[in-house]
Design a protein around this motif. Sequence first.
Motif, mmCIF file in Angstrom:
data_model
loop_
_atom_site.group_PDB
_atom_site.id
_atom_site.type_symbol
_atom_site.label_atom_id
_atom_site.label_comp_id
_atom_site.label_asym_id
_atom_site.label_seq_id
_atom_site.Cartn_x
_atom_site.Cartn_y
_atom_site.Cartn_z
ATOM 1 N N GLY A 16 0.907 -1.232 -0.111
ATOM 2 C CA GLY A 16 0.091 0.063 0.136
ATOM 3 C C GLY A 16 0.985 1.173 -0.214
ATOM 4 O O GLY A 16 0.270 2.058 0.151
ATOM 5 N N LEU A 17 2.033 1.641 -0.725
ATOM 6 C CA LEU A 17 3.328 2.519 -0.772
ATOM 7 C C LEU A 17 3.239 2.883 -2.087
ATOM 8 O O LEU A 17 4.039 3.931 -1.651
ATOM 9 C CB LEU A 17 4.180 2.009 0.171
ATOM 10 C CG LEU A 17 4.648 1.182 1.704
ATOM 11 C CD1 LEU A 17 5.600 1.143 2.360
ATOM 12 C CD2 LEU A 17 4.063 2.026 2.174
ATOM 13 N N CYS A 18 2.391 2.547 -2.885
ATOM 14 C CA CYS A 18 2.806 2.757 -3.860
ATOM 15 C C CYS A 18 1.945 4.605 -4.503
ATOM 16 O O CYS A 18 0.614 4.407 -3.569
ATOM 17 C CB CYS A 18 1.993 2.484 -5.368
ATOM 18 S SG CYS A 18 2.309 2.934 -6.702
ATOM 19 N N SER A 19 2.546 5.787 -4.270
ATOM 20 C CA SER A 19 1.901 6.567 -4.779
ATOM 21 C C SER A 19 0.862 6.603 -5.718
ATOM 22 O O SER A 19 0.527 8.355 -6.050
ATOM 23 C CB SER A 19 2.655 8.226 -4.154
ATOM 24 O OG SER A 19 3.654 7.985 -5.593
ATOM 25 N N GLY A 20 1.506 5.730 -7.256
ATOM 26 C CA GLY A 20 1.132 6.548 -8.000
ATOM 27 C C GLY A 20 1.965 7.544 -8.994
ATOM 28 O O GLY A 20 1.349 7.734 -9.902
ATOM 29 N N CYS A 21 2.794 7.847 -8.630
ATOM 30 C CA CYS A 21 4.206 8.415 -9.336
ATOM 31 C C CYS A 21 4.158 8.616 -10.910
ATOM 32 O O CYS A 21 4.125 9.621 -11.625
ATOM 33 C CB CYS A 21 5.314 9.238 -8.658
ATOM 34 S SG CYS A 21 6.389 8.049 -7.800
ATOM 35 N N SER A 259 -15.937 16.281 2.255
ATOM 36 C CA SER A 259 -17.049 15.255 2.181
ATOM 37 C C SER A 259 -16.798 13.645 1.062
ATOM 38 O O SER A 259 -17.002 12.785 1.818
ATOM 39 C CB SER A 259 -18.901 15.717 1.680
ATOM 40 O OG SER A 259 -19.016 17.294 2.305
ATOM 41 N N THR A 260 -16.201 14.090 0.363
ATOM 42 C CA THR A 260 -16.453 12.962 -0.675
ATOM 43 C C THR A 260 -14.678 12.721 -1.062
ATOM 44 O O THR A 260 -13.894 11.916 -0.698
ATOM 45 C CB THR A 260 -17.527 12.934 -1.600
ATOM 46 O OG1 THR A 260 -17.913 12.764 -1.569
ATOM 47 C CG2 THR A 260 -16.701 11.028 -2.658
ATOM 48 N N LEU A 261 -13.828 13.533 -1.755
ATOM 49 C CA LEU A 261 -12.974 13.434 -2.733
ATOM 50 C C LEU A 261 -11.391 13.504 -1.188
ATOM 51 O O LEU A 261 -10.648 12.508 -1.232
ATOM 52 C CB LEU A 261 -12.407 14.455 -3.520
ATOM 53 C CG LEU A 261 -13.419 15.079 -4.834
ATOM 54 C CD1 LEU A 261 -13.237 15.856 -5.070
ATOM 55 C CD2 LEU A 261 -13.166 14.152 -5.713
ATOM 56 N N GLY A 262 -11.375 14.085 -0.021
ATOM 57 C CA GLY A 262 -10.612 14.153 0.653
ATOM 58 C C GLY A 262 -11.204 13.052 1.711
ATOM 59 O O GLY A 262 -9.724 12.736 1.854
ATOM 60 N N ARG A 263 -12.440 12.166 1.684
ATOM 61 C CA ARG A 263 -11.925 10.555 2.362
ATOM 62 C C ARG A 263 -11.705 9.461 1.543
ATOM 63 O O ARG A 263 -11.505 8.117 2.281
ATOM 64 C CB ARG A 263 -13.613 10.414 2.918
ATOM 65 C CG ARG A 263 -13.392 11.313 3.968
ATOM 66 C CD ARG A 263 -15.149 11.553 3.798
ATOM 67 N NE ARG A 263 -15.905 12.986 5.011
ATOM 68 C CZ ARG A 263 -16.071 13.040 5.762
ATOM 69 N NH1 ARG A 263 -15.879 11.671 6.359
ATOM 70 N NH2 ARG A 263 -16.982 13.296 6.564
ATOM 71 N N ALA A 264 -11.263 9.820 0.291
ATOM 72 C CA ALA A 264 -11.181 8.791 -0.758
ATOM 73 C C ALA A 264 -9.489 9.029 -1.420
ATOM 74 O O ALA A 264 -8.708 8.174 -2.045
ATOM 75 C CB ALA A 264 -11.976 8.936 -2.028
ATOM 76 N N VAL A 265 -8.599 9.280 -0.439
ATOM 77 C CA VAL A 265 -6.711 9.434 -0.314
ATOM 78 C C VAL A 265 -6.725 8.060 -0.331
ATOM 79 O O VAL A 265 -6.681 6.983 0.895
ATOM 80 C CB VAL A 265 -6.550 10.707 0.541
ATOM 81 C CG1 VAL A 265 -5.171 10.555 0.599
ATOM 82 C CG2 VAL A 265 -6.995 11.764 0.226
ATOM 83 N N GLN A 266 -5.659 8.172 -1.204
ATOM 84 C CA GLN A 266 -4.222 6.656 -0.757
ATOM 85 C C GLN A 266 -3.955 5.855 0.540
ATOM 86 O O GLN A 266 -3.323 7.373 1.009
ATOM 87 C CB GLN A 266 -3.885 6.472 -1.953
ATOM 88 C CG GLN A 266 -2.681 7.598 -2.223
ATOM 89 C CD GLN A 266 -2.075 6.635 -3.768
ATOM 90 O OE1 GLN A 266 -2.298 5.894 -4.535
ATOM 91 N NE2 GLN A 266 -1.309 8.241 -4.322
ATOM 92 N N TRP A 267 -3.737 4.971 1.279
ATOM 93 C CA TRP A 267 -3.271 4.870 1.881
ATOM 94 C C TRP A 267 -1.759 5.562 2.390
ATOM 95 O O TRP A 267 -1.274 6.299 2.800
ATOM 96 C CB TRP A 267 -3.036 3.576 1.951
ATOM 97 C CG TRP A 267 -2.251 3.228 4.012
ATOM 98 C CD1 TRP A 267 -0.520 3.109 3.299
ATOM 99 C CD2 TRP A 267 -1.938 3.556 5.539
ATOM 100 N NE1 TRP A 267 -0.332 2.924 5.130
ATOM 101 C CE2 TRP A 267 -0.682 2.867 5.519
ATOM 102 C CE3 TRP A 267 -3.129 4.267 6.073
ATOM 103 C CZ2 TRP A 267 -0.505 3.087 6.707
ATOM 104 C CZ3 TRP A 267 -2.504 4.428 7.296
ATOM 105 C CH2 TRP A 267 -1.617 3.399 7.639
ATOM 106 N N ARG A 268 -0.617 5.511 1.115
ATOM 107 C CA ARG A 268 0.818 6.556 1.031
ATOM 108 C C ARG A 268 0.257 7.776 1.187
ATOM 109 O O ARG A 268 1.356 8.414 1.797
ATOM 110 C CB ARG A 268 1.343 5.968 -0.629
ATOM 111 C CG ARG A 268 2.801 6.668 -0.481
ATOM 112 C CD ARG A 268 3.330 6.385 0.956
ATOM 113 N NE ARG A 268 4.763 7.301 -0.332
ATOM 114 C CZ ARG A 268 4.822 8.115 0.752
ATOM 115 N NH1 ARG A 268 4.194 9.217 1.042
ATOM 116 N NH2 ARG A 268 5.797 8.894 0.310
ATOM 117 N N CYS A 269 -1.008 8.341 0.549
ATOM 118 C CA CYS A 269 -0.912 10.340 1.002
ATOM 119 C C CYS A 269 -0.876 9.917 2.413
ATOM 120 O O CYS A 269 -0.350 11.113 3.228
ATOM 121 C CB CYS A 269 -2.617 10.365 -0.228
ATOM 122 S SG CYS A 269 -1.312 10.523 -1.231
#
Length: 403
Positions: A16-21, A259-269
């Motif tokens: 779960g450490l990939c940031s997708g860069c 309400s939505t976008l910020g709650r869906a941030v990936q684990w690495r972030c």
Amino acid sequence: MSAALDRAVRQVVADGLCSGCGACTLLDAGLTMQPSTAGFLRPVRTGPATSGPADVRTFDRTCPGRTVRAQRTTGSRRHDVLGPVAGCWEAWATDPELRRQGSSGGVLSALQAWLVETGQVVASTAAAAAREPRTTVAVTITTRQEALAAAGSRYAPVAVCAQASALEPGTSTVGKPCEVAALRALVGHGEQSPLLLSFFCAGTPSAHATGQVLAQLGVDADEPLTELWYRGRGWPGRFTARTRSGREVSTSYEESWGSTLGRAVQWRCKICPDGIGESADITAGDLWHADEHGYPVFTESDGVSALVARTPRGLDVVRRAIEAGVIGARPVDPDTVAGVQPLQRARRQTLAGRLAGARLAGARVPRFRGFGLLRLALADLRASVRTARGTFRRVRRGAAREA
């Protein structure tokens, strides 16, 4: 030797450490970034391997899921929250159109347009909406009009580092802090390296979150869109979509992100040590108006950026842009900027606790060097312990297992 790189890449993704860069795709042409089931971009083997033993070592020191090093640059002083600071301003684009289109004063868009149109760089790599605007892609900017079209935040996955042009001398790149950290680790400092620009970042939400906001606004997943912007066209601007039928729907930035976008941030972030782009030459972010408690007020107004030069090269660019009338600017104290960025401040101050909680729960974490995280944690030990306990519980429930 591709098997060794593939194993290393798979481990980062599995943890779960990939940031997708996308930086790993620069090391092996057979790797490409593809959407995962969780709605993030992840490296996938799609062609023959081109990597060797040296590329595996390079991956280990450049992948943000493995290592991130705090920057120490000549001519700057280190701020606990903002990182290296060679100069700090309240700034805005003097071009009214660029200022309005940009997320917070249009400063990065104005700098890109000026740099390419004056020939100081041959091209700039950045993120923009794809032809299907639900998707965000990396683009090459060579004109003011292209900079204008790319202005505004994109709260969705994109892999700017996957563009080979991001490494070319004589170019500039605008990327998320993790992307810029990877590029800096790859190219180092120097006049021939790309000019690196970044922004304050709260994390990358899943692509699915964009669909969720649209659904809340009554837009079906298969309804064609002609435009979608997350912010900008005002400050902070509204999440807005236009359908092919001419219908326009929107919601506030506070509602869409909160309400939505910020709650869906990936684990690495969520375990990021650098949401303020400290590996860049120049970083910009919102210089919010604050309430009596120091929290941002999202009343619509003319956009204003906090602009931070981090290196002598970045300081020179900013000064010349001000002299050329490309941006308007007033010096501002770095503490003022940190004061209206409560999320960035809290994340850095409690990160040691978050990392400790994750490790105690059995999760792997990257190596973060030189950020002074333990010292920051000790300044508010109670908050750090509380964060460690909360992270421990979330990781045990599987928060770090997204792909």
